[in-house]
Design a protein around this motif. Sequence first.
Motif, PDB file in Angstrom:
ATOM      1  N   GLY A 146       0.895  -1.226   0.038  1.00 34.31           N
ATOM      2  CA  GLY A 146       0.190   0.059  -0.096  1.00 34.31           C
ATOM      3  C   GLY A 146       0.805   1.181  -0.069  1.00 34.31           C
ATOM      4  O   GLY A 146       0.286   2.386  -0.162  1.00 34.31           O
ATOM      5  N   GLN A 147       1.991   1.124  -0.045  1.00 35.57           N
ATOM      6  CA  GLN A 147       2.997   2.426   0.004  1.00 35.57           C
ATOM      7  C   GLN A 147       3.152   2.989  -1.164  1.00 35.57           C
ATOM      8  O   GLN A 147       3.493   2.218  -2.171  1.00 35.57           O
ATOM      9  CB  GLN A 147       4.371   2.086   0.771  1.00 35.57           C
ATOM     10  N   LEU A 148       3.147   4.350  -0.942  1.00 39.89           N
ATOM     11  CA  LEU A 148       3.575   5.244  -2.589  1.00 39.89           C
ATOM     12  C   LEU A 148       4.993   5.545  -2.115  1.00 39.89           C
ATOM     13  O   LEU A 148       5.123   6.515  -1.373  1.00 39.89           O
ATOM     14  CB  LEU A 148       2.473   6.167  -2.455  1.00 39.89           C
ATOM     15  N   GLN A 149       5.840   5.174  -2.931  1.00 37.54           N
ATOM     16  CA  GLN A 149       7.576   5.731  -2.692  1.00 37.54           C
ATOM     17  C   GLN A 149       7.590   6.863  -3.810  1.00 37.54           C
ATOM     18  O   GLN A 149       7.721   6.334  -4.953  1.00 37.54           O
ATOM     19  CB  GLN A 149       8.281   4.407  -2.643  1.00 37.54           C
ATOM     20  N   SER A 150       7.735   8.009  -3.250  1.00 40.38           N
ATOM     21  CA  SER A 150       8.001   8.915  -4.416  1.00 40.38           C
ATOM     22  C   SER A 150       9.682   9.200  -4.511  1.00 40.38           C
ATOM     23  O   SER A 150      10.096   9.155  -3.557  1.00 40.38           O
ATOM     24  CB  SER A 150       7.627  10.278  -3.931  1.00 40.38           C
ATOM     25  N   PHE A 151      10.290   9.499  -5.764  1.00 43.09           N
ATOM     26  CA  PHE A 151      11.631   9.845  -5.847  1.00 43.09           C
ATOM     27  C   PHE A 151      11.255  11.228  -6.277  1.00 43.09           C
ATOM     28  O   PHE A 151      10.964  11.488  -7.634  1.00 43.09           O
ATOM     29  CB  PHE A 151      12.274   8.947  -6.846  1.00 43.09           C
ATOM     30  N   ASN A 152      11.571  12.243  -5.607  1.00 42.44           N
ATOM     31  CA  ASN A 152      11.587  13.691  -6.067  1.00 42.44           C
ATOM     32  C   ASN A 152      12.843  14.331  -5.592  1.00 42.44           C
ATOM     33  O   ASN A 152      13.994  14.029  -4.956  1.00 42.44           O
ATOM     34  CB  ASN A 152      10.669  14.224  -5.028  1.00 42.44           C
ATOM     35  N   PRO A 153      13.218  15.367  -6.423  1.00 43.05           N
ATOM     36  CA  PRO A 153      14.166  16.460  -6.130  1.00 43.05           C
ATOM     37  C   PRO A 153      14.639  16.812  -4.980  1.00 43.05           C
ATOM     38  O   PRO A 153      13.360  16.919  -3.975  1.00 43.05           O
ATOM     39  CB  PRO A 153      13.904  17.631  -6.832  1.00 43.05           C
ATOM     40  N   GLY A 154      15.709  16.616  -4.380  1.00 41.19           N
ATOM     41  CA  GLY A 154      16.124  16.769  -3.062  1.00 41.19           C
ATOM     42  C   GLY A 154      15.931  15.581  -2.136  1.00 41.19           C
ATOM     43  O   GLY A 154      16.206  15.584  -0.891  1.00 41.19           O
ATOM     44  N   GLY A 155      15.420  14.347  -2.573  1.00 45.71           N
ATOM     45  CA  GLY A 155      15.261  13.206  -1.791  1.00 45.71           C
ATOM     46  C   GLY A 155      15.895  12.060  -2.419  1.00 45.71           C
ATOM     47  O   GLY A 155      16.809  12.025  -2.587  1.00 45.71           O
ATOM     48  N   MET A 156      14.772  11.105  -2.734  1.00 50.08           N
ATOM     49  CA  MET A 156      15.364   9.933  -3.397  1.00 50.08           C
ATOM     50  C   MET A 156      15.366  10.261  -4.646  1.00 50.08           C
ATOM     51  O   MET A 156      14.707  10.852  -5.356  1.00 50.08           O
ATOM     52  CB  MET A 156      14.232   8.689  -3.208  1.00 50.08           C
ATOM     53  N   HIS A 157      16.618   9.655  -5.467  1.00 51.79           N
ATOM     54  CA  HIS A 157      16.419   9.701  -6.817  1.00 51.79           C
ATOM     55  C   HIS A 157      17.384   8.684  -7.497  1.00 51.79           C
ATOM     56  O   HIS A 157      18.085   7.865  -6.860  1.00 51.79           O
ATOM     57  CB  HIS A 157      17.070  10.985  -7.521  1.00 51.79           C
ATOM     58  N   LEU A 158      17.041   8.391  -8.813  1.00 51.73           N
ATOM     59  CA  LEU A 158      17.959   7.292  -9.554  1.00 51.73           C
ATOM     60  C   LEU A 158      19.023   7.976 -10.268  1.00 51.73           C
ATOM     61  O   LEU A 158      18.872   8.799 -11.061  1.00 51.73           O
ATOM     62  CB  LEU A 158      16.927   6.535 -10.559  1.00 51.73           C
ATOM     63  N   MET A 159      20.332   7.584  -9.904  1.00 52.27           N
ATOM     64  CA  MET A 159      21.366   8.362 -10.309  1.00 52.27           C
ATOM     65  C   MET A 159      21.667   7.664 -11.696  1.00 52.27           C
ATOM     66  O   MET A 159      22.207   6.432 -11.456  1.00 52.27           O
ATOM     67  CB  MET A 159      22.560   8.411  -9.354  1.00 52.27           C
ATOM     68  N   LEU A 160      21.990   8.349 -12.811  1.00 51.49           N
ATOM     69  CA  LEU A 160      22.050   7.792 -13.959  1.00 51.49           C
ATOM     70  C   LEU A 160      23.600   8.151 -14.571  1.00 51.49           C
ATOM     71  O   LEU A 160      23.970   9.404 -14.443  1.00 51.49           O
ATOM     72  CB  LEU A 160      21.300   8.257 -15.141  1.00 51.49           C
ATOM     73  N   ILE A 161      24.488   7.411 -14.794  1.00 57.60           N
ATOM     74  CA  ILE A 161      25.989   7.685 -14.831  1.00 57.60           C
ATOM     75  C   ILE A 161      26.392   7.445 -16.242  1.00 57.60           C
ATOM     76  O   ILE A 161      26.188   6.406 -16.758  1.00 57.60           O
ATOM     77  CB  ILE A 161      26.469   6.737 -13.749  1.00 57.60           C
ATOM     78  N   ASN A 162      27.168   8.419 -16.628  1.00 63.30           N
ATOM     79  CA  ASN A 162      27.745   8.101 -17.906  1.00 63.30           C
ATOM     80  C   ASN A 162      26.800   8.051 -19.182  1.00 63.30           C
ATOM     81  O   ASN A 162      26.683   6.748 -19.602  1.00 63.30           O
ATOM     82  CB  ASN A 162      29.006   7.399 -17.907  1.00 63.30           C
ATOM     83  N   PRO A 163      26.016   8.838 -19.661  1.00 67.50           N
ATOM     84  CA  PRO A 163      24.996   8.686 -20.809  1.00 67.50           C
ATOM     85  C   PRO A 163      25.666   8.162 -22.055  1.00 67.50           C
ATOM     86  O   PRO A 163      26.822   8.783 -22.399  1.00 67.50           O
ATOM     87  CB  PRO A 163      24.448   9.998 -20.893  1.00 67.50           C
ATOM     88  N   LYS A 164      25.071   7.486 -22.717  1.00 68.73           N
ATOM     89  CA  LYS A 164      25.651   6.885 -24.160  1.00 68.73           C
ATOM     90  C   LYS A 164      24.816   7.426 -24.980  1.00 68.73           C
ATOM     91  O   LYS A 164      25.358   7.446 -26.153  1.00 68.73           O
ATOM     92  CB  LYS A 164      25.415   5.255 -23.943  1.00 68.73           C
ATOM     93  N   VAL A 165      23.756   8.155 -24.702  1.00 72.45           N
ATOM     94  CA  VAL A 165      23.087   9.175 -25.758  1.00 72.45           C
ATOM     95  C   VAL A 165      23.065  10.603 -25.551  1.00 72.45           C
ATOM     96  O   VAL A 165      23.127  10.916 -23.930  1.00 72.45           O
ATOM     97  CB  VAL A 165      21.630   8.268 -26.006  1.00 72.45           C
ATOM     98  N   ASN A 166      22.342  11.445 -26.334  1.00 73.50           N
ATOM     99  CA  ASN A 166      22.195  12.954 -25.714  1.00 73.50           C
ATOM    100  C   ASN A 166      20.805  12.707 -25.300  1.00 73.50           C
ATOM    101  O   ASN A 166      19.984  12.196 -25.478  1.00 73.50           O
ATOM    102  CB  ASN A 166      22.039  13.624 -27.364  1.00 73.50           C
ATOM    103  N   VAL A 167      20.881  13.360 -24.037  1.00 70.05           N
ATOM    104  CA  VAL A 167      19.713  13.642 -22.988  1.00 70.05           C
ATOM    105  C   VAL A 167      19.009  14.701 -23.265  1.00 70.05           C
ATOM    106  O   VAL A 167      19.572  15.811 -22.687  1.00 70.05           O
ATOM    107  CB  VAL A 167      20.195  13.091 -21.839  1.00 70.05           C
ATOM    108  N   VAL A 168      18.042  14.849 -24.148  1.00 69.60           N
ATOM    109  CA  VAL A 168      17.405  16.080 -24.518  1.00 69.60           C
ATOM    110  C   VAL A 168      16.008  16.066 -24.378  1.00 69.60           C
ATOM    111  O   VAL A 168      15.286  15.153 -24.418  1.00 69.60           O
ATOM    112  CB  VAL A 168      17.717  16.300 -26.165  1.00 69.60           C
ATOM    113  N   ALA A 169      15.502  17.356 -23.715  1.00 70.31           N
ATOM    114  CA  ALA A 169      14.189  17.365 -23.501  1.00 70.31           C
ATOM    115  C   ALA A 169      13.110  17.081 -24.453  1.00 70.31           C
ATOM    116  O   ALA A 169      13.466  17.352 -25.552  1.00 70.31           O
ATOM    117  CB  ALA A 169      13.823  18.717 -22.839  1.00 70.31           C
ATOM    118  N   GLY A 170      12.058  16.180 -24.297  1.00 71.59           N
ATOM    119  CA  GLY A 170      11.067  15.996 -25.188  1.00 71.59           C
ATOM    120  C   GLY A 170      11.386  14.471 -25.490  1.00 71.59           C
ATOM    121  O   GLY A 170      10.442  13.738 -25.903  1.00 71.59           O
TER     122      GLY A 170
END
Lengths: 159, 215
Positions: free
Chosen positions: A110-134
Amino acid sequence: MTTISLSPASLKSEYRRLFSRAGAWGFPLLLLCACTQPEAVTISDAWIREAPPGAMRLAAYLVIENKLSSTITLTGVSSESFATAQIHQTTMDDGVARMRMIDELAIEPGQLQSFNPGGMHLMLINPKVNVVAGDTIVLVLHFAKQADLTVDAQIKVGQ
Amino acid sequence: MPFPAKSPLILLTAVIALIGGIVAARFLISTERVSPEPVNATWLRAPRPLPEFELLSHSGQVFNKESLAGNWSILFFGFTNCPDVCPTTLGTLNRVVGEIVARGNRQPRVVFVSVDPMRDSVEKMAAYVPYFNSGFIGLTGDLADLQTLTRELGVAVSYSPLESAVADGEQQNYTVDHSTALFLVDPDGRLNGIFGAPHITEQIVDDYLIITGQS
């Protein structure tokens, strides 16, 4: 412009065709899926903050809801678009921000686990692609004793 | 007249009440406004001069205490390998300066000082900092020079190894714990105010305008 209109008779034959295609087991299976749907783990609102050019560390945020009757344990995250990904937590202690890796994260029934700025996040290291908005990037969440879950994360300009 | 004997007394009472009312009104509706106080920021009534320091801007120019002259500056300490707090804060600062300008004031100088000069080269800062706002300035340089500034401002900085190795074989796999406060420096290079976390755009703008005496 093309307009398709179906008469009641043609609708009936359409349904018949669909059911015959689904086969004898198709319909009961469909019902079973519909019944078990609420008993699941859902991932929503997945997004990645667009980073400046050359940034080697990015953060993904999302919400995991455990609708099962037992505790689930998130053990990791991976993505074909990044060399490595980790579960991280930022804590604030007397005005000092500390970021630490978390090996696993238990999510109660029943738990809702939020990952939000300043709290939990998934750290993505060394991108292999261009990370572009959209664009979107596929993230795979790994759980103990539970099948992996795949989610499309939207790349957005951070707020 | 129905009450001739009492009329002088009534008149006197009315005059006293009128005078009292005028005096009270003068006290209550004072033309002198009390200067407002910042709500969330810490305001140093006795501004503290910054020490002499010398770092490099993201365009490769020397940036020292004298470079802070001529405009108010907001200093923020962070590092480019920080994926969460630093981009969030730089995004907030972009909105802060936008709002300050929208309210008819001059855009303050925003300076992002790297607490990870070992990894944050001038080139890295040049790619990173202007992404948030083309007017922002990134600083890096020698660790000793950086520490001159962080010690004086009370910026806590510590380096902690990250537990697991990164797949690309990066040797320096560590994170930097750092203060998230924003430091407001006046055009004479003196610390005037500190904005603590959480950083809320409207609150920072309101307090910035109070401390800098703008509207």
